[in-house]
Design an enzyme around this catalytic site. Structure first.
Site, PDB file in Angstrom:
ATOM      1  N   SER A 183       0.915  -1.167  -0.077  1.00  0.00           N
ATOM      2  CA  SER A 183       0.033  -0.027   0.262  1.00  0.00           C
ATOM      3  C   SER A 183       0.879   1.363   0.004  1.00  0.00           C
ATOM      4  CB  SER A 183      -0.923  -0.047   1.081  1.00  0.00           C
ATOM      5  OG  SER A 183      -1.940  -1.038   1.137  1.00  0.00           O
ATOM      6  N   GLN A 235     -38.586 -16.460   4.361  1.00  0.00           N
ATOM      7  CA  GLN A 235     -38.625 -14.993   4.596  1.00  0.00           C
ATOM      8  C   GLN A 235     -37.146 -14.634   4.949  1.00  0.00           C
ATOM      9  OE1 GLN A 235     -41.000 -14.265   8.224  1.00  0.00           O
ATOM     10  NE2 GLN A 235     -42.957 -13.561   6.798  1.00  0.00           N
ATOM     11  N   GLU A 250      -5.458  -2.594  -6.551  1.00  0.00           N
ATOM     12  CA  GLU A 250      -5.516  -1.084  -6.897  1.00  0.00           C
ATOM     13  C   GLU A 250      -6.112  -0.185  -5.667  1.00  0.00           C
ATOM     14  OE1 GLU A 250      -4.589  -2.709  -9.164  1.00  0.00           O
ATOM     15  OE2 GLU A 250      -5.763  -3.302 -10.834  1.00  0.00           O
TER      16      GLU A 250
END
Lengths: 381, 81
Positions: free
Chosen positions: A131, A274, A359
């Site tokens: 990073s 549900q 990215e």
């Protein structure tokens, strides 16, 4: 968000859908299992002009505008994230040559990149620099008329298939972007296998031991390698990854709707339960919102709006997070079958996870987009 | 508005701290990866110029002064500014 598509944009999406349905989807599980992209798939991509899809016709490309290109990436992401990764990396790196390359670089490389005769990969990450790209240690030592490069690059997507690399190094302390040919003496390319997701993306580790590259292979000035060259490529990449993540969500939605409509439990099909219904609603919402952000990003890019890069990052952040959540839910909906290789949902989760890292990680996006929020961008709407 | 005024207005609207025209945006840590791309798009859109590989130099983008000089020179070369 509604969006009126042009005929060319609709055609790009439909062509991509037909192509991936016939030439990619039948092999997606195999690509994942064998951790490689077969030659016949690469050949089909070349033959159908997908490798240069986002590049100008002047150089032999498909001249898709950003929205058409994004719609195509959505279809590839729907079918196979590994193959989508190839198109992402190849196009984002070729775009750098198109935008910032010298006339000589464009003439030399773009025709072969558009035709797919040559594949280009992006070599930024290092063992000690992910990073924080400013931490790269690969050194480009300046010498008369050339640079001498020494260092190691990792996680280079489709590095095993590439003929050319856009590589970032440090030159007298400043970042520099250089084109390095695969056959350069001193460059070794090794496979990186057994990764978690996008397993067919032919990841490579590059070892450079005194690789000599002519000065004419440099893109931009020394010092601008990261701030502009790498970031422009990553911006293109984020756009494609965001659309690819929308494709994964769509694939999850398709699979979950099919399964919930056919599988009976407790005397009724799953779709009548549900909690399953709630999940289907949430998945549909995730698809709609992620796609809307990608459409907005595409429209801003087409308008040359300065907000485009930040809105693209916003779309990538949201779409990748949504894809991870939706794919995880899809496994749960499938019960034990969700963990079986006979169903694609576990691949979707593994591939979605990668979209949240490449990215720019989730955390990097959270930090960077806060700066954007502080600028009150919504006032510009 | 002249080029300097437009650049100054844009950057000051995006950065929440007092800024002189000569302040180095990069040295001050005010330019992250996304804002750097926005600066490029802004000058291209606002002044109708195209930033190419030869222009990719931090010195062209590091301050209001630098951006003004860059778009003026680039625009003059293109016959725009």
């Amino acid at each position: 968000m509604t969006c009126d598509l042009s005929e060319a944009q609709r055609d790009a999406s439909e062509r991509a859908r037909r192509f991936v349905t016939e030439a990619i989807l039948p092999f997606a599980a195999l690509i994942d299992e064998t951790q490689t992209t077969p030659q016949h798939v690469l050949q089909a991509l070349r033959a159908n002009s997908w490798l240069g899809a986002g590049l100008p016709a002047q150089w032999g490309g498909g001249e898709l505008d950003p929205l058409a290109y994004g719609l195509a990436m959505e279809q590839f992401g729907w079918a196979c994230s590994s193959t989508r990764t190839l198109l992402t990396v190849h196009n984002m790196t070729a775009q750098v040559i198109l935008r910032f390359g010298s006339a000589q670089q464009r003439e030399r490389w773009l025709p072969a990149l558009c035709s797919g005769e040559k594949i280009i990969a992006f070599a930024l990450t290092e063992p000690g620099a992910g990073s924080d790209a400013t931490g790269i240690e690969t050194e480009a030592q300046p010498r008369p008329g050339e640079y001498r490069i020494t260092g190691t690059k990792i996680w280079c997507s489709y590095g095993l298939a590439a003929d050319l690399y856009l590589l970032f190094a440090r030159c007298e302390g400043k970042p520099v972007a250089l084109l390095v040919e695969r056959e350069s003496p001193g460059l070794s390319v090794e496979p990186m296998q057994d990764v978690f997701g996008t397993r067919g993306s032919m990841l490579a580790r590059l070892r450079l031991d005194g690789v000599e590259v002519p000065v004419s292979h440099r893109i931009g000035a020394v010092g601008a390698g990261l701030s502009f060259v790498a970031n422009v490529a990553l911006d293109y990449g984020r756009f494609a990854v965001a659309w690819g993540a929308v494709g994964i969500i769509r694939a999850c939605l398709d699979t979950c709707v099919d399964y919930a409509s056919e599988r009976h439990q407790g005397g009724a099909v799953l779709a009548q339960h549900q909690l399953i219904r709630r999940q289907l609603t949430d998945t549909l919402l995730a698809h709609t919102t992620a796609r809307a952000l990608c459409l907005r990003s595409a429209q801003l890019r087409m308008a040359g709006d300065p907000r485009a890069a930040s809105e693209t990052a916003l779309a990538k952040y949201h779409a990748s997070e949504a894809a991870i959540r939706v794919a995880n839910d899809a496994i749960a909906l499938h019960g034990a079958n969700g963990c079986s290789p006979k169903f694609p949902v576990s691949r979707y989760l593994r591939d979605a996870t990668v979209t949240g890292i490449v990215e720019g990680t989730r955390e990097i996006h959270q930090i960077a987009l806060a700066s954007y929020a502080l600028q009150r961008p919504y006032l510009d709407d | 508005m002249d080029a300097r005024s437009q650049i100054r207005a844009y950057i000051r609207s995006k950065i929440a701290q007092p800024l002189e025209d000569c302040d180095d945006l990069f040295d001050l840590g005010l330019v992250d990866s996304l804002f750097g791309l926005r600066l490029v798009s802004f000058v291209e859109q606002k002044f109708g110029i195209t930033v190419d590989g030869d222009d990719l130099d931090i010195a062209n983008f590091c301050s209001i002064d630098a951006l003004t000089a860059f778009v003026t020179a680039k625009g003059a070369a293109d016959g725009r500014v």
